[in-house]
Scaffold this motif. Structure first.
Motif, PDB file in Angstrom:
ATOM      1  N   UNK A  48       0.830  -1.209   0.000  1.00 51.95           N
ATOM      2  CA  UNK A  48       0.000   0.000   0.000  1.00 51.95           C
ATOM      3  C   UNK A  48       0.862   1.256   0.000  1.00 51.95           C
ATOM      4  N   UNK A  49       2.076   1.178   0.527  1.00 51.27           N
ATOM      5  CA  UNK A  49       2.985   2.329   0.475  1.00 51.27           C
ATOM      6  C   UNK A  49       3.369   2.646  -0.963  1.00 51.27           C
ATOM      7  N   UNK A  50       3.708   1.601  -1.718  1.00 53.02           N
ATOM      8  CA  UNK A  50       4.071   1.800  -3.120  1.00 53.02           C
ATOM      9  C   UNK A  50       2.885   2.356  -3.904  1.00 53.02           C
ATOM     10  N   UNK A  51       1.671   1.872  -3.605  1.00 56.66           N
ATOM     11  CA  UNK A  51       0.477   2.375  -4.283  1.00 56.66           C
ATOM     12  C   UNK A  51       0.229   3.836  -3.923  1.00 56.66           C
ATOM     13  N   UNK A  52       0.432   4.186  -2.653  1.00 57.45           N
ATOM     14  CA  UNK A  52       0.251   5.578  -2.233  1.00 57.45           C
ATOM     15  C   UNK A  52       1.237   6.489  -2.956  1.00 57.45           C
ATOM     16  N   UNK A  53       2.486   6.058  -3.060  1.00 55.13           N
ATOM     17  CA  UNK A  53       3.479   6.849  -3.788  1.00 55.13           C
ATOM     18  C   UNK A  53       3.041   7.070  -5.234  1.00 55.13           C
ATOM     19  N   UNK A  54       2.462   6.026  -5.839  1.00 53.05           N
ATOM     20  CA  UNK A  54       2.027   6.111  -7.237  1.00 53.05           C
ATOM     21  C   UNK A  54       0.893   7.112  -7.424  1.00 53.05           C
ATOM     22  N   UNK A  55       0.092   7.338  -6.391  1.00 52.29           N
ATOM     23  CA  UNK A  55      -1.028   8.276  -6.508  1.00 52.29           C
ATOM     24  C   UNK A  55      -0.574   9.722  -6.359  1.00 52.29           C
ATOM     25  N   UNK A  56       0.667   9.939  -5.920  1.00 51.49           N
ATOM     26  CA  UNK A  56       1.165  11.296  -5.765  1.00 51.49           C
ATOM     27  C   UNK A  56       0.758  11.935  -4.460  1.00 51.49           C
ATOM     28  N   UNK A  57       0.952  11.202  -3.368  1.00 48.81           N
ATOM     29  CA  UNK A  57       0.618  11.712  -2.050  1.00 48.81           C
ATOM     30  C   UNK A  57       1.822  11.520  -1.132  1.00 48.81           C
ATOM     31  N   UNK A  75       6.590   9.300  -6.848  1.00 50.06           N
ATOM     32  CA  UNK A  75       6.096   8.752  -8.113  1.00 50.06           C
ATOM     33  C   UNK A  75       7.202   8.006  -8.858  1.00 50.06           C
ATOM     34  N   UNK A  76       8.392   8.569  -8.847  1.00 48.16           N
ATOM     35  CA  UNK A  76       9.516   7.924  -9.522  1.00 48.16           C
ATOM     36  C   UNK A  76       9.856   6.597  -8.844  1.00 48.16           C
ATOM     37  N   UNK A  77       9.791   6.582  -7.518  1.00 45.10           N
ATOM     38  CA  UNK A  77      10.052   5.345  -6.780  1.00 45.10           C
ATOM     39  C   UNK A  77       9.020   4.280  -7.131  1.00 45.10           C
ATOM     40  N   UNK A  78       7.752   4.673  -7.249  1.00 41.23           N
ATOM     41  CA  UNK A  78       6.685   3.713  -7.570  1.00 41.23           C
ATOM     42  C   UNK A  78       6.931   3.039  -8.908  1.00 41.23           C
ATOM     43  N   UNK A  79       7.543   3.741  -9.844  1.00 42.34           N
ATOM     44  CA  UNK A  79       7.825   3.160 -11.158  1.00 42.34           C
ATOM     45  C   UNK A  79       8.748   1.948 -11.062  1.00 42.34           C
ATOM     46  N   UNK A  80       9.564   1.915 -10.013  1.00 41.53           N
ATOM     47  CA  UNK A  80      10.469   0.769  -9.833  1.00 41.53           C
ATOM     48  C   UNK A  80       9.688  -0.515  -9.571  1.00 41.53           C
ATOM     49  N   UNK A  81       8.429  -0.376  -9.108  1.00 42.64           N
ATOM     50  CA  UNK A  81       7.593  -1.536  -8.799  1.00 42.64           C
ATOM     51  C   UNK A  81       6.484  -1.724  -9.829  1.00 42.64           C
ATOM     52  N   UNK A  82       6.580  -1.035 -10.962  1.00 43.73           N
ATOM     53  CA  UNK A  82       5.526  -1.098 -11.974  1.00 43.73           C
ATOM     54  C   UNK A  82       5.213  -2.545 -12.352  1.00 43.73           C
ATOM     55  N   UNK A  83       3.934  -2.831 -12.481  1.00 41.77           N
ATOM     56  CA  UNK A  83       3.486  -4.210 -12.685  1.00 41.77           C
ATOM     57  C   UNK A  83       4.099  -4.858 -13.919  1.00 41.77           C
ATOM     58  N   UNK A  84       4.245  -4.116 -14.990  1.00 42.53           N
ATOM     59  CA  UNK A  84       4.825  -4.700 -16.210  1.00 42.53           C
ATOM     60  C   UNK A  84       6.275  -5.094 -15.979  1.00 42.53           C
ATOM     61  N   UNK A  85       7.005  -4.265 -15.256  1.00 50.12           N
ATOM     62  CA  UNK A  85       8.406  -4.579 -14.949  1.00 50.12           C
ATOM     63  C   UNK A  85       8.506  -5.808 -14.041  1.00 50.12           C
TER      64      UNK A  85
END
Length: 376
Positions: free
Chosen positions: A283-292, A347-357
């Motif tokens: 949920x931390x990674x998801x929160x980062x992805x939302x821009x909060x 947001x940049x950190x969340x990209x490291x966990x992107x589902x496609x990657x």
């Protein structure tokens, strides 16, 4: 290259993190390489609607996990699976036994998501799981901390373990934010001048919402703020009672499970996580992805890895309401430039966990493990 059939087994596609992880992996696999088959018990889960239409989805004719072994073995045999993938120890146990009883050459791959153990009885139980894991071909740990725990407490050969972080559907989250709406009855929570803190997770002891409530009570004396809690669980009634006791009930909102929590994250000012421990902290990674902006306890091993020891979010001591209140206040009162930088870094950190990657890493792991058949 011939496609490989991978059978994914989970109790149900419910509202939990394991189901969400399974969803993100299966949906993002390269169909030219992997032919996925999803098997659950006979339950209806919240995430079923999000499965891609080309997935072969099978429900066993039972709702009891212990009764699933023989039916699952039959499916493994009938589908001619090249590999069987499962997650969470109890489900892994069933999947391993079913694979053995299928009398096929399918490879067994299990995933460990939690940082388990501690007392004597728990550690002995983990040793039992570790014994069964000897019959698996690969163990996937969702963080380096979880890997170390599997080696130490499960007594699993380190050479068998691979670390793959949780997949986060960054693009999917962005679409859900763009297309989503906060429920009409909840909109007023986000429309006044109060700063909104939000959290999400099961209402259970490990998430330690009680410490968050205490921290919020301290924070409320210093700043006009509200607390939104998303999730369901056994402690809901006691947490509501605690909010009453702390005289903050009028400013704490228990909104239950939300199919699109990300639109709520986006409209809040800060995401807080109060967990005692997290294997990863999805949920931390998801929160980062939302821009909060994020404030989290240093719940090892997951939070420290996701936030890189505080580089991508503010960290506070586990179970320390005073420290959490201070960190919440300091974050909420940062100037806009600091907050924007914090958001962009997140947001940049969340990209490291992107589902496609991450799905690509699972593909490679599946193909490599299945390839052991071809070399034997």
């Amino acid at each position: 290259m011939k496609k490989k059939k991978v059978l994914f087994f989970i109790y149900q596609m419910g509202a939990g993190g394991a189901a969400r992880t399974m969803l993100n992996i299966i949906n993002n696999l390269d169909r030219t390489k992997i032919d996925p088959v999803l098997v659950t018990l006979n339950y209806n889960g919240n995430y079923e609607d999000y499965l891609k239409s080309d997935i072969n989805f099978i429900k066993l004719e039972t709702k009891r996990l212990r009764s699933a072994i023989f039916p699952l073995a039959k499916v493994i045999r009938h589908e001619q699976a090249d590999a069987v993938f499962s997650t969470i120890p109890n489900y892994n146990t069933v999947a391993i036994l079913a694979k053995l009883l299928s009398f096929t050459s399918a490879k067994s791959i299990v995933r460990e998501a939690a940082y388990l153990g501690g007392d004597f009885s728990a550690n002995m139980k983990l040793r039992a799981y570790g014994f069964l894991y000897r019959f698996s071909d690969k163990v996937i740990a969702l963080s380096n901390g979880v890997k170390e725990n599997i080696i130490r407490r499960y007594n699993v050969n380190p050479k068998k373990i691979q670390v793959i972080y949780n997949p986060v559907d960054v693009n999917g989250i962005e679409h859900l934010i763009g297309d989503g709406n906060i429920a009409g009855e909840h909109k007023s929570i986000f429309t006044d001048d109060a700063k909104v803190i939000i959290t999400a997770g099961r209402l259970v002891k490990d998430k330690d919402h009680e410490t968050l409530l205490h921290a919020f009570a301290k924070l409320k004396r210093r700043i006009n703020t509200k607390l939104v809690i998303l999730g369901e669980g056994e402690l809901e009634a006691s947490l509501k009672a605690k909010a009453e006791e702390l005289e903050i009930a009028d400013n704490v909102y228990f909104l239950g499970f939300q199919r699109n929590p990300y639109i709520y994250f986006k409209h809040a000012d800060l995401f807080a996580l109060s967990s005692l421990h997290e294997g990863f902290g999805h949920v931390l990674a998801e929160a980062l992805a939302t821009g909060i902006p994020v404030v989290s306890t240093n719940c090892r091993p997951g939070a420290s890895e996701v936030l890189n020891d505080g580089e991508f979010g503010v960290m506070c001591n586990v179970g320390d309401a005073e420290d959490m209140a201070v960190k919440l206040y300091e974050t909420l009162t940062r100037d806009n430039e600091q907050l924007m930088q914090m958001v962009e870094n997140g947001k940049e950190r969340a990209r490291a966990f992107d589902a496609k990657r991450i799905a690509k890493q699972y593909e490679e792991s599946f193909m490599q493990t299945i390839g052991q058949n071809d070399r034997s």
